[in-house]
Design a protein around this motif. Structure first.
Motif, PDB file in Angstrom:
ATOM      1  N   GLY A  30       0.810  -1.214   0.000  1.00  0.00           N
ATOM      2  CA  GLY A  30       0.000   0.000   0.000  1.00  0.00           C
ATOM      3  C   GLY A  30       0.836   1.253   0.000  1.00  0.00           C
ATOM      4  N   GLU A  31       0.307   2.287   0.627  1.00  0.00           N
ATOM      5  CA  GLU A  31       0.922   3.606   0.649  1.00  0.00           C
ATOM      6  C   GLU A  31       1.641   3.844   1.971  1.00  0.00           C
ATOM      7  OE1 GLU A  31      -2.179   6.448  -0.138  1.00  0.00           O
ATOM      8  OE2 GLU A  31      -2.744   5.456  -1.998  1.00  0.00           O
ATOM      9  N   VAL A  32       2.902   4.285   1.880  1.00  0.00           N
ATOM     10  CA  VAL A  32       3.665   4.620   3.083  1.00  0.00           C
ATOM     11  C   VAL A  32       3.895   6.130   3.039  1.00  0.00           C
ATOM     12  CG1 VAL A  32       5.659   4.106   4.514  1.00  0.00           C
ATOM     13  CG2 VAL A  32       4.786   2.355   2.947  1.00  0.00           C
ATOM     14  N   ASP A  33       3.046   6.837   3.779  1.00  0.00           N
ATOM     15  CA  ASP A  33       3.094   8.292   3.797  1.00  0.00           C
ATOM     16  C   ASP A  33       2.990   8.786   5.231  1.00  0.00           C
ATOM     17  OD1 ASP A  33       0.427   7.873   4.421  1.00  0.00           O
ATOM     18  OD2 ASP A  33      -0.340   8.643   2.521  1.00  0.00           O
ATOM     19  N   ALA A  34       2.744  10.074   5.406  1.00  0.00           N
ATOM     20  CA  ALA A  34       2.675  10.649   6.753  1.00  0.00           C
ATOM     21  C   ALA A  34       1.591  10.002   7.605  1.00  0.00           C
ATOM     22  CB  ALA A  34       2.444  12.154   6.670  1.00  0.00           C
ATOM     23  N   ALA A  35       0.506   9.584   6.978  1.00  0.00           N
ATOM     24  CA  ALA A  35      -0.588   8.972   7.729  1.00  0.00           C
ATOM     25  C   ALA A  35      -0.292   7.524   8.115  1.00  0.00           C
ATOM     26  CB  ALA A  35      -1.883   9.036   6.918  1.00  0.00           C
ATOM     27  N   SER A  36       0.427   6.802   7.278  1.00  0.00           N
ATOM     28  CA  SER A  36       0.619   5.376   7.530  1.00  0.00           C
ATOM     29  C   SER A  36       2.017   4.993   8.037  1.00  0.00           C
ATOM     30  CB  SER A  36       0.318   4.576   6.260  1.00  0.00           C
ATOM     31  OG  SER A  36       1.207   4.939   5.219  1.00  0.00           O
ATOM     32  N   VAL A  51      14.826 -11.007  16.013  1.00  0.00           N
ATOM     33  CA  VAL A  51      15.649 -11.637  14.973  1.00  0.00           C
ATOM     34  C   VAL A  51      17.118 -11.487  15.308  1.00  0.00           C
ATOM     35  CG1 VAL A  51      13.942 -11.279  13.143  1.00  0.00           C
ATOM     36  CG2 VAL A  51      15.704  -9.581  13.506  1.00  0.00           C
ATOM     37  N   SER A  52      17.922 -12.384  14.771  1.00  0.00           N
ATOM     38  CA  SER A  52      19.345 -12.328  15.046  1.00  0.00           C
ATOM     39  C   SER A  52      20.195 -12.141  13.798  1.00  0.00           C
ATOM     40  CB  SER A  52      19.779 -13.609  15.760  1.00  0.00           C
ATOM     41  OG  SER A  52      19.476 -14.741  14.950  1.00  0.00           O
ATOM     42  N   THR A  53      19.617 -12.348  12.639  1.00  0.00           N
ATOM     43  CA  THR A  53      20.410 -12.330  11.420  1.00  0.00           C
ATOM     44  C   THR A  53      19.989 -11.246  10.437  1.00  0.00           C
ATOM     45  OG1 THR A  53      20.635 -14.717  11.622  1.00  0.00           O
ATOM     46  CG2 THR A  53      21.245 -13.766   9.521  1.00  0.00           C
ATOM     47  N   ARG A  54      18.730 -11.310   9.987  1.00  0.00           N
ATOM     48  CA  ARG A  54      18.327 -10.485   8.857  1.00  0.00           C
ATOM     49  C   ARG A  54      16.852 -10.116   8.929  1.00  0.00           C
ATOM     50  NH1 ARG A  54      18.959 -14.423   5.659  1.00  0.00           N
ATOM     51  NH2 ARG A  54      21.137 -14.045   5.273  1.00  0.00           N
ATOM     52  N   VAL A  55      16.569  -8.871   8.539  1.00  0.00           N
ATOM     53  CA  VAL A  55      15.205  -8.411   8.330  1.00  0.00           C
ATOM     54  C   VAL A  55      15.115  -7.938   6.886  1.00  0.00           C
ATOM     55  CG1 VAL A  55      13.461  -6.674   8.913  1.00  0.00           C
ATOM     56  CG2 VAL A  55      14.836  -7.716  10.725  1.00  0.00           C
ATOM     57  N   VAL A  56      14.151  -8.485   6.175  1.00  0.00           N
ATOM     58  CA  VAL A  56      13.909  -8.064   4.794  1.00  0.00           C
ATOM     59  C   VAL A  56      12.582  -7.315   4.765  1.00  0.00           C
ATOM     60  CG1 VAL A  56      13.509  -8.804   2.422  1.00  0.00           C
ATOM     61  CG2 VAL A  56      15.175 -10.039   3.850  1.00  0.00           C
ATOM     62  N   LEU A  57      12.638  -6.068   4.334  1.00  0.00           N
ATOM     63  CA  LEU A  57      11.411  -5.298   4.122  1.00  0.00           C
ATOM     64  C   LEU A  57      11.065  -5.423   2.646  1.00  0.00           C
ATOM     65  CD1 LEU A  57      11.992  -2.003   6.147  1.00  0.00           C
ATOM     66  CD2 LEU A  57      10.630  -3.996   6.771  1.00  0.00           C
ATOM     67  N   ASP A  58      10.019  -6.163   2.373  1.00  0.00           N
ATOM     68  CA  ASP A  58       9.581  -6.366   0.995  1.00  0.00           C
ATOM     69  C   ASP A  58       8.633  -5.235   0.627  1.00  0.00           C
ATOM     70  OD1 ASP A  58       8.555  -7.139  -1.431  1.00  0.00           O
ATOM     71  OD2 ASP A  58       8.123  -9.196  -0.825  1.00  0.00           O
ATOM     72  N   LEU A  59       9.140  -4.308  -0.160  1.00  0.00           N
ATOM     73  CA  LEU A  59       8.387  -3.121  -0.563  1.00  0.00           C
ATOM     74  C   LEU A  59       7.848  -3.249  -1.984  1.00  0.00           C
ATOM     75  CD1 LEU A  59      10.959  -0.505   0.813  1.00  0.00           C
ATOM     76  CD2 LEU A  59       8.959  -1.449   1.990  1.00  0.00           C
ATOM     77  N   SER A  60       7.854  -4.467  -2.515  1.00  0.00           N
ATOM     78  CA  SER A  60       7.473  -4.669  -3.917  1.00  0.00           C
ATOM     79  C   SER A  60       5.998  -4.388  -4.197  1.00  0.00           C
ATOM     80  CB  SER A  60       7.839  -6.082  -4.372  1.00  0.00           C
ATOM     81  OG  SER A  60       7.121  -7.051  -3.635  1.00  0.00           O
ATOM     82  N   ARG A  61       5.183  -4.254  -3.146  1.00  0.00           N
ATOM     83  CA  ARG A  61       3.767  -3.932  -3.351  1.00  0.00           C
ATOM     84  C   ARG A  61       3.407  -2.548  -2.801  1.00  0.00           C
ATOM     85  NH1 ARG A  61       3.133  -9.653  -2.000  1.00  0.00           N
ATOM     86  NH2 ARG A  61       2.855  -8.942   0.119  1.00  0.00           N
ATOM     87  N   VAL A  62       4.427  -1.743  -2.558  1.00  0.00           N
ATOM     88  CA  VAL A  62       4.187  -0.371  -2.111  1.00  0.00           C
ATOM     89  C   VAL A  62       3.813   0.469  -3.326  1.00  0.00           C
ATOM     90  CG1 VAL A  62       5.310   1.697  -1.170  1.00  0.00           C
ATOM     91  CG2 VAL A  62       5.628  -0.521  -0.054  1.00  0.00           C
ATOM     92  N   THR A  63       2.707   1.185  -3.211  1.00  0.00           N
ATOM     93  CA  THR A  63       2.204   1.986  -4.325  1.00  0.00           C
ATOM     94  C   THR A  63       2.551   3.465  -4.207  1.00  0.00           C
ATOM     95  OG1 THR A  63       0.076   2.212  -3.199  1.00  0.00           O
ATOM     96  CG2 THR A  63       0.302   0.401  -4.790  1.00  0.00           C
ATOM     97  N   PHE A  64       3.000   3.889  -3.029  1.00  0.00           N
ATOM     98  CA  PHE A  64       3.444   5.261  -2.817  1.00  0.00           C
ATOM     99  C   PHE A  64       4.405   5.265  -1.649  1.00  0.00           C
ATOM    100  CE2 PHE A  64       3.261   9.365  -0.686  1.00  0.00           C
ATOM    101  CZ  PHE A  64       3.551  10.218  -1.741  1.00  0.00           C
ATOM    102  N   LEU A  65       5.527   5.971  -1.799  1.00  0.00           N
ATOM    103  CA  LEU A  65       6.509   6.100  -0.727  1.00  0.00           C
ATOM    104  C   LEU A  65       6.847   7.577  -0.586  1.00  0.00           C
ATOM    105  CD1 LEU A  65       8.368   4.739   1.343  1.00  0.00           C
ATOM    106  CD2 LEU A  65      10.077   4.504  -0.480  1.00  0.00           C
ATOM    107  N   GLY A  66       6.298   8.192   0.448  1.00  0.00           N
ATOM    108  CA  GLY A  66       6.522   9.608   0.705  1.00  0.00           C
ATOM    109  C   GLY A  66       7.708   9.839   1.618  1.00  0.00           C
ATOM    110  N   THR A  67       7.940  11.097   1.955  1.00  0.00           N
ATOM    111  CA  THR A  67       9.092  11.439   2.783  1.00  0.00           C
ATOM    112  C   THR A  67       8.989  10.839   4.184  1.00  0.00           C
ATOM    113  OG1 THR A  67       8.067  13.558   3.369  1.00  0.00           O
ATOM    114  CG2 THR A  67       9.635  13.559   1.537  1.00  0.00           C
ATOM    115  N   ALA A  68       7.791  10.750   4.726  1.00  0.00           N
ATOM    116  CA  ALA A  68       7.633  10.116   6.044  1.00  0.00           C
ATOM    117  C   ALA A  68       7.986   8.632   5.959  1.00  0.00           C
ATOM    118  CB  ALA A  68       6.211  10.297   6.559  1.00  0.00           C
ATOM    119  N   GLY A  69       7.648   8.001   4.854  1.00  0.00           N
ATOM    120  CA  GLY A  69       8.014   6.602   4.651  1.00  0.00           C
ATOM    121  C   GLY A  69       9.519   6.437   4.522  1.00  0.00           C
ATOM    122  N   LEU A  70      10.168   7.343   3.792  1.00  0.00           N
ATOM    123  CA  LEU A  70      11.626   7.308   3.673  1.00  0.00           C
ATOM    124  C   LEU A  70      12.279   7.497   5.046  1.00  0.00           C
ATOM    125  CD1 LEU A  70      12.095   9.399   0.421  1.00  0.00           C
ATOM    126  CD2 LEU A  70      12.619   6.957   0.717  1.00  0.00           C
ATOM    127  N   ALA A  71      11.737   8.412   5.834  1.00  0.00           N
ATOM    128  CA  ALA A  71      12.276   8.634   7.185  1.00  0.00           C
ATOM    129  C   ALA A  71      12.136   7.375   8.031  1.00  0.00           C
ATOM    130  CB  ALA A  71      11.565   9.814   7.849  1.00  0.00           C
TER     131      ALA A  71
END
Length: 121
Positions: A30-36, A51-71
């Motif tokens: 979905g959308e990662v913005d100031a609201a979400s 976790v002790s090794t790795r975290v994978v953030l799968d963003l392949s279904r993100v439809t919007f990435l705003g500055t709050a999401g980048l932060a």
């Protein structure tokens, strides 16, 4: 006749799986913005101790990435560093890849092209 409200789906859905011991894949849809972005922060909070090794953030279904999401992604990178956990991001959508590139964060938030690559690099 009164109008019936139709429920709308949430703008952001987050789920996780543990494909192997010590690793976690967090799927963001979905959308990662100031609201979400706060929802993403809350969802990631317990991850760093679990976790002790790795975290994978799968963003392949993100439809919007705003500055709050980048932060929030930068905060996740900082938390991963502090926990001694590798953080991998899966991109693949124009909005995610472009947002990270335009913000000049490709060095800090490197993207893997797919989940398999992120899990084994």
């Amino acid at each position: 006749m009164a109008a019936t409200a139709v429920p709308t789906p949430p703008l952001l859905q987050i789920s996780s799986t543990q494909p192997e011991p010590g690793s976690l894949v967090v799927e963001v849809d979905g959308e990662v913005d100031a609201a979400s972005a706060p929802e993403l922060s809350v969802a990631l909070e317990p991850v760093w101790a679990a976790v002790s090794t790795r975290v994978v953030l799968d963003l392949s279904r993100v439809t919007f990435l705003g500055t709050a999401g980048l932060a929030e992604l930068l905060r996740a990178a900082d938390r991963a560093d502090a926990a001694g956990v590798a953080l991998r991001l899966v991109g693949g959508t124009r909005c995610v890849d472009r947002a990270i590139e335009v913000a000049g964060l490709a060095g800090r938030l490197p993207l893997s092209p797919d989940l398999g690559h992120a899990m084994h690099r």
